[in-house]
Scaffold this motif. Structure first.
Motif, PDB file in Angstrom:
ATOM      1  N   UNK A 105      47.319  -8.051  25.487  1.00 33.04           N
ATOM      2  CA  UNK A 105      45.868  -8.236  25.555  1.00 33.04           C
ATOM      3  C   UNK A 105      45.298  -8.582  24.180  1.00 33.04           C
ATOM      4  N   UNK A 106      45.773  -7.890  23.149  1.00 32.95           N
ATOM      5  CA  UNK A 106      45.297  -8.166  21.796  1.00 32.95           C
ATOM      6  C   UNK A 106      45.685  -9.581  21.357  1.00 32.95           C
ATOM      7  N   UNK A 107      46.889 -10.009  21.720  1.00 39.28           N
ATOM      8  CA  UNK A 107      47.333 -11.352  21.357  1.00 39.28           C
ATOM      9  C   UNK A 107      46.468 -12.416  22.018  1.00 39.28           C
ATOM     10  N   UNK A 108      46.168 -12.215  23.285  1.00 39.51           N
ATOM     11  CA  UNK A 108      45.300 -13.172  23.991  1.00 39.51           C
ATOM     12  C   UNK A 108      43.926 -13.233  23.327  1.00 39.51           C
ATOM     13  N   UNK A 109      43.392 -12.056  23.007  1.00 41.66           N
ATOM     14  CA  UNK A 109      42.071 -12.014  22.348  1.00 41.66           C
ATOM     15  C   UNK A 109      42.095 -12.756  21.017  1.00 41.66           C
ATOM     16  N   UNK A 110      43.100 -12.489  20.194  1.00 41.84           N
ATOM     17  CA  UNK A 110      43.178 -13.139  18.885  1.00 41.84           C
ATOM     18  C   UNK A 110      43.386 -14.644  19.026  1.00 41.84           C
ATOM     19  N   UNK A 111      44.197 -15.043  19.983  1.00 35.21           N
ATOM     20  CA  UNK A 111      44.439 -16.471  20.180  1.00 35.21           C
ATOM     21  C   UNK A 111      43.171 -17.196  20.625  1.00 35.21           C
ATOM     22  N   UNK A 112      42.456 -16.596  21.563  1.00 33.65           N
ATOM     23  CA  UNK A 112      41.222 -17.223  22.053  1.00 33.65           C
ATOM     24  C   UNK A 112      40.177 -17.300  20.949  1.00 33.65           C
ATOM     25  N   UNK A 113      39.990 -16.210  20.212  1.00 32.05           N
ATOM     26  CA  UNK A 113      38.993 -16.209  19.138  1.00 32.05           C
ATOM     27  C   UNK A 113      39.380 -17.158  18.012  1.00 32.05           C
ATOM     28  N   UNK A 114      40.663 -17.447  17.863  1.00 34.23           N
ATOM     29  CA  UNK A 114      41.108 -18.406  16.857  1.00 34.23           C
ATOM     30  C   UNK A 114      40.862 -19.834  17.303  1.00 34.23           C
ATOM     31  N   UNK A 115      41.024 -20.099  18.582  1.00 39.96           N
ATOM     32  CA  UNK A 115      40.874 -21.458  19.117  1.00 39.96           C
ATOM     33  C   UNK A 115      39.413 -21.839  19.304  1.00 39.96           C
ATOM     34  N   UNK A 116      38.575 -20.883  19.722  1.00 35.51           N
ATOM     35  CA  UNK A 116      37.181 -21.197  20.069  1.00 35.51           C
ATOM     36  C   UNK A 116      36.421 -21.973  18.995  1.00 35.51           C
ATOM     37  N   UNK A 117      36.508 -21.599  17.699  1.00 36.76           N
ATOM     38  CA  UNK A 117      35.710 -22.321  16.700  1.00 36.76           C
ATOM     39  C   UNK A 117      36.062 -23.801  16.537  1.00 36.76           C
ATOM     40  N   UNK A 118      37.201 -24.216  17.079  1.00 36.46           N
ATOM     41  CA  UNK A 118      37.554 -25.636  17.007  1.00 36.46           C
ATOM     42  C   UNK A 118      36.753 -26.473  18.007  1.00 36.46           C
ATOM     43  N   UNK A 119      36.115 -25.807  18.976  1.00 36.51           N
ATOM     44  CA  UNK A 119      35.321 -26.537  19.956  1.00 36.51           C
ATOM     45  C   UNK A 119      34.021 -27.017  19.313  1.00 36.51           C
ATOM     46  N   UNK A 120      33.608 -28.266  19.571  1.00 35.47           N
ATOM     47  CA  UNK A 120      32.385 -28.802  18.954  1.00 35.47           C
ATOM     48  C   UNK A 120      31.127 -28.360  19.696  1.00 35.47           C
ATOM     49  N   UNK A 121      30.958 -27.056  19.825  1.00 32.15           N
ATOM     50  CA  UNK A 121      29.830 -26.510  20.569  1.00 32.15           C
ATOM     51  C   UNK A 121      28.997 -25.625  19.661  1.00 32.15           C
ATOM     52  N   UNK A 122      27.693 -25.873  19.626  1.00 30.39           N
ATOM     53  CA  UNK A 122      26.781 -25.079  18.789  1.00 30.39           C
ATOM     54  C   UNK A 122      26.290 -23.882  19.590  1.00 30.39           C
ATOM     55  N   UNK A 123      27.153 -22.904  19.749  1.00 28.88           N
ATOM     56  CA  UNK A 123      26.771 -21.704  20.481  1.00 28.88           C
ATOM     57  C   UNK A 123      27.395 -20.488  19.811  1.00 28.88           C
ATOM     58  N   UNK A 124      26.682 -19.373  19.836  1.00 25.94           N
ATOM     59  CA  UNK A 124      27.123 -18.183  19.152  1.00 25.94           C
ATOM     60  C   UNK A 124      28.469 -17.674  19.622  1.00 25.94           C
ATOM     61  N   UNK A 125      28.740 -17.724  20.929  1.00 29.09           N
ATOM     62  CA  UNK A 125      29.999 -17.199  21.451  1.00 29.09           C
ATOM     63  C   UNK A 125      31.181 -17.984  20.909  1.00 29.09           C
ATOM     64  N   UNK A 126      30.945 -19.245  20.518  1.00 25.04           N
ATOM     65  CA  UNK A 126      31.989 -20.081  19.934  1.00 25.04           C
ATOM     66  C   UNK A 126      32.054 -19.897  18.425  1.00 25.04           C
TER      67      UNK A 126
END
Length: 360
Positions: free
Chosen positions: A7-28
């Motif tokens: 579960x921790x690995x999935x969380x870290x992987x997702x939070x690492x990938x999200x900022x690469x998305x070109x979306x201007x939103x806080x969750x990203x």
């Protein structure tokens, strides 16, 4: 243990990938912030699994995924360590001739009432210029004696967590206080003239913070707008303030490329300034960027004075010529078009500024 690590690995992987998305939103965008913490956590779990002798295909997948997370986080963090080439040139008294400048910036946190501690730090360092953010009338009144000792004070006191005061021993001209893109979120832009007649432009800004339930168009658009304005300046430039963004984010990197300003932290240290209350949850939110006419003597993170931000102090020397150890990458057409797009998106909003009710 395997389930928790997965579960921790999935969380870290997702939070690492999200900022690469070109979306201007806080969750990203909030995924940009805890890169140091994600790096440390990933390495800790890998080390713990090896020490405890965890075996099997599932553990190997977890270890590989966590090492990938760590490598990505290192890619962002390493430029802010001594192993990287510096951007800002150090002041060399043997070759550099110029005028010294001490600038202090502090987000005081509006609800904070430890006025005397910050005043003592300011008096101790005796900066030529200081910028205070989140100042309301209580703060203005508490620091009235200190402010009266500075010849020029730009007072934009407000009770919505976006008040700002700029005090200067140097003469100020062409001073403008304006809400660049968001009502109630002021910036101070001025021309500073030193005793020897050198001039530079100073931008003091404090855009909105990212939050998980709102877009970041206000923050990203304001940062982009300042970059677009700075690139057309003909005088040396300083930009300072709580930008509510980390030094390694894509938004900040685009800002550097467009503005052509230098970051004194690159090649030196991360310089984490928030959150002053929690040692394990800190990142670099308070910034100073400068044009190549400025040399760096020192930068200091001052003691916490009751705020969630540490005050910061930069000792610079303004020289008549440009010099830099290295420069930001050149902005390209995509940078400029994206910056203008962010400004346009911010102008279309019809929302109250984020955080105006946090300290009520």
């Amino acid at each position: 243990m395997l389930i928790a690590a997965s579960a921790l690995t999935v969380f870290l992987a997702v939070s690492t990938i999200l900022p690469f998305l070109p979306l201007a939103h806080g969750i990203v965008r909030v995924g940009d912030f805890p890169r140091q913490q994600s790096l440390a956590t990933a390495l800790f779990v890998v080390a713990a699994s090896l020490l405890l002798g965890a075996e099997g295909a599932a553990w190997r997948v977890i270890q590989i995924a966590l090492l990938a997370v760590a490598l990505v986080q290192l890619w962002f963090i390493l430029p802010f360590t001594p192993i990287w080439r510096r951007q800002s040139a150090d002041f060399d008294p043997a070759t550099d001739k110029g005028e010294a400048l001490k600038l202090l910036a502090s987000n005081v946190k509006m609800s904070n009432d430890r006025f005397g501690e910050l005043e003592s730090e300011i008096r101790k360092w005796d900066p030529h210029i200081f910028v205070l953010m989140e100042v309301d009338q209580r703060w203005r009144d508490a620091l009235s004696e200190l402010l009266s000792s500075y010849p020029t004070v730009v007072d934009q006191t407000q009770d919505n967590s976006y008040g700002m005061i700029l005090a200067s021993k140097f003469a100020l001209y062409d001073t403008v206080v304006e809400c660049l893109l968001t009502d109630g979120v002021p910036s101070i832009v001025t021309t500073v003239t030193t005793p020897e007649g050198q001039r530079f432009r100073l931008y003091s800004i404090h855009p909105e913070p990212p939050v998980p339930h709102r877009g970041t168009e206000g923050r990203d658009g304001e940062t982009a707008l300042v970059a677009l304005r700075v690139k057309d300046e003909t005088l040396p430039v300083l930009v300072t303030g709580d930008l509510n963004d980390v030094a390694w984010s894509g938004t900040t990197e685009r800002f550097r490329r467009i503005s052509r300003l230098l970051d004194p932290r690159i090649g030196r240290k991360v310089f984490s300034t928030f959150d002053a209350r929690f040692p394990l949850i800190r990142w670099p939110l308070d910034h100073l960027f400068h044009s190549a006419e400025f040399r760096l003597e020192a930068m200091h993170r001052l003691p916490a004075c009751g705020s969630d931000h540490f005050p910061v102090l930069f000792e610079l020397v303004l020289c008549p010529d440009e010099d830099a150890e290295s420069e930001p990458e050149q902005a390209n057409g995509d940078d400029l078009s994206r910056a203008r797009e962010l400004v346009g998106e911010a102008k279309k909003r019809d929302e109250d500024a984020i955080g105006t009710d946090w300290e009520g």
